[in-house]
Design a protein around this motif. Structure first.
Motif, PDB file in Angstrom:
ATOM      1  N   LYS A 114      -0.042   9.649  10.313  1.00  0.00           N
ATOM      2  CA  LYS A 114      -0.483   8.894   9.149  1.00  0.00           C
ATOM      3  C   LYS A 114      -0.450   9.773   7.912  1.00  0.00           C
ATOM      4  CE  LYS A 114      -3.568   5.972  11.906  1.00  0.00           C
ATOM      5  NZ  LYS A 114      -4.958   5.484  12.114  1.00  0.00           N
ATOM      6  N   GLY A 115      -0.245   9.140   6.770  1.00  0.00           N
ATOM      7  CA  GLY A 115      -0.230   9.875   5.514  1.00  0.00           C
ATOM      8  C   GLY A 115      -0.129   8.922   4.344  1.00  0.00           C
ATOM      9  N   GLN A 116       0.160   9.476   3.200  1.00  0.00           N
ATOM     10  CA  GLN A 116       0.344   8.696   1.981  1.00  0.00           C
ATOM     11  C   GLN A 116       1.653   9.131   1.325  1.00  0.00           C
ATOM     12  OE1 GLN A 116      -2.290   6.951  -0.449  1.00  0.00           O
ATOM     13  NE2 GLN A 116      -3.037   6.146   1.484  1.00  0.00           N
TER      14      GLN A 116
ATOM     15  N   LYS B  32       4.697   4.486  -3.013  1.00  0.00           N
ATOM     16  CA  LYS B  32       5.465   3.758  -1.990  1.00  0.00           C
ATOM     17  C   LYS B  32       5.252   2.254  -2.115  1.00  0.00           C
ATOM     18  CE  LYS B  32       4.203   3.447   2.465  1.00  0.00           C
ATOM     19  NZ  LYS B  32       4.406   2.088   3.035  1.00  0.00           N
TER      20      LYS B  32
ATOM     21  N   LYS C  15       0.824  -1.203   0.000  1.00  0.00           N
ATOM     22  CA  LYS C  15       0.000   0.000   0.000  1.00  0.00           C
ATOM     23  C   LYS C  15       0.868   1.267   0.000  1.00  0.00           C
ATOM     24  CE  LYS C  15      -2.856  -0.257   3.492  1.00  0.00           C
ATOM     25  NZ  LYS C  15      -3.438  -0.637   4.812  1.00  0.00           N
ATOM     26  N   ASP C  16       0.247   2.392  -0.352  1.00  0.00           N
ATOM     27  CA  ASP C  16       0.925   3.687  -0.289  1.00  0.00           C
ATOM     28  C   ASP C  16       0.776   4.346   1.072  1.00  0.00           C
ATOM     29  OD1 ASP C  16       1.750   3.435  -2.905  1.00  0.00           O
ATOM     30  OD2 ASP C  16       0.177   4.719  -3.740  1.00  0.00           O
ATOM     31  N   ASP C  17      -0.011   3.753   1.962  1.00  0.00           N
ATOM     32  CA  ASP C  17      -0.211   4.320   3.294  1.00  0.00           C
ATOM     33  C   ASP C  17       1.106   4.373   4.054  1.00  0.00           C
ATOM     34  OD1 ASP C  17      -2.834   4.262   2.552  1.00  0.00           O
ATOM     35  OD2 ASP C  17      -3.462   2.735   3.981  1.00  0.00           O
ATOM     36  N   ALA C  18       1.290   5.441   4.804  1.00  0.00           N
ATOM     37  CA  ALA C  18       2.491   5.589   5.632  1.00  0.00           C
ATOM     38  C   ALA C  18       2.073   5.920   7.059  1.00  0.00           C
ATOM     39  CB  ALA C  18       3.386   6.701   5.085  1.00  0.00           C
ATOM     40  N   THR C  19       2.727   5.292   8.012  1.00  0.00           N
ATOM     41  CA  THR C  19       2.486   5.591   9.417  1.00  0.00           C
ATOM     42  C   THR C  19       3.823   5.748  10.131  1.00  0.00           C
ATOM     43  OG1 THR C  19       2.458   3.271  10.111  1.00  0.00           O
ATOM     44  CG2 THR C  19       0.360   4.223   9.413  1.00  0.00           C
TER      45      THR C  19
ATOM     46  N   ALA D 163       3.306   8.759  -2.399  1.00  0.00           N
ATOM     47  CA  ALA D 163       2.995   8.341  -3.760  1.00  0.00           C
ATOM     48  C   ALA D 163       3.941   7.236  -4.219  1.00  0.00           C
ATOM     49  CB  ALA D 163       3.084   9.545  -4.704  1.00  0.00           C
TER      50      ALA D 163
ATOM     51  N   GLU E 107       9.025  10.495  -1.521  1.00  0.00           N
ATOM     52  CA  GLU E 107       8.942   9.611  -2.687  1.00  0.00           C
ATOM     53  C   GLU E 107      10.263   9.600  -3.448  1.00  0.00           C
ATOM     54  OE1 GLU E 107       6.600   9.099  -6.965  1.00  0.00           O
ATOM     55  OE2 GLU E 107       6.057  10.744  -5.624  1.00  0.00           O
TER      56      GLU E 107
END
Length: 237
Positions: free
Chosen positions: A40-42, A46, A29-33, A44, A222
């Motif tokens: 939390k964020g995204q 990832k 997933k592109d989700d980031a924690t 691109a 990114e």
């Protein structure tokens, strides 16, 4: 190989069953924690980059005799993996002073350590993945002493292989987290090896090329992940 039911969704991946009960599909997933999910964020692309970077490292390790759950890439975001029962012990290897080691021991960030430092963490989100030792592992019945020994030995072997390879790409392997699982009764390297789970620094400048750019709001997240992929493979994602 077709995706079937969603078996598990974590912070960075979704795991699906397949028609083969011994094989799963990991979809990145592109989700980031960060900070145990508090930030939390995204990021691109990832998922694409971490999928390909992890596949590269798993293949490199396999060529050096270290097996893992990785079977093959299926697509930009998906890989086929062996089904494992994850051992709830995260193994961290540290080569340079950084991250929580700096905070806990009052060290200055940056200098190399005189030897690799091996740490164990209890894989438990509700508790914030606390630092534990071998006695804690035994009391919590997380792994046997023999399994802990295998994980420790493999982590240090992996450290030598990855450090040596990354040096040829002018990158420092500052520290990293590994996860292991049980496959047919044997301890097997699992999860991922990526800028999400490793600290990579540019060897000449010390520039951070990993998730610390997201944690610290440094920007260029990114681009940092893309640079790691480019250095490893010489290609574009």
């Amino acid at each position: 190989m077709e995706k079937k039911a969603l078996l598990y969704e974590g912070k960075a991946k979704r795991i699906y069953t397949t028609e083969d009960p011994g094989l799963l599909i990991a979809a990145y997933k592109d989700d980031a924690t960060a900070f145990n999910g508090l930030k939390k964020g995204q990021i691109a692309n990832k998922g694409i980059l971490n999928n390909k970077i992890s596949a590269f490292f798993f293949t490199l390790l396999a060529q050096a005799g270290v097996d893992s759950h990785f079977v093959k890439l299926l697509s930009d975001r998906e890989m086929l993996v062996k089904k494992v029962e994850i051992i709830r012990v995260e193994v961290v290897v540290r080569n340079y002073a950084a991250g929580s080691l700096v905070e806990r021991l009052g060290l200055e960030e940056g200098p190399p350590l005189s030897r690799p430092v091996l740490e164990f963490y209890y894989k438990n989100d509700a508790l914030g993945d606390p630092l534990i030792n071998e006695d804690h592992i035994a009391v919590l019945n997380l792994a046997t002493p023999a399994q802990v020994g295998i994980m420790a030995d493999q982590a240090l072997t992996i450290n030598e292989i990855l450090t040596r390879h990354l040096q040829t790409r002018n990158l420092l392997l500052v520290d990293y987290k590994l996860e292991f699982g049980l496959h047919q009764g044997n301890v097997l390297l699992a999860d991922e090896i990526s800028p999400d789970t490793c600290r990579f620094w540019e060897a000449t400048t010390g520039e951070k090329l990993d998730k610390d750019r997201f944690r610290r709001d440094l920007g260029g997240v990114e681009e940092a992940y893309q640079e790691i992929y480019r250095r490893l493979t010489g290609g574009e994602n």
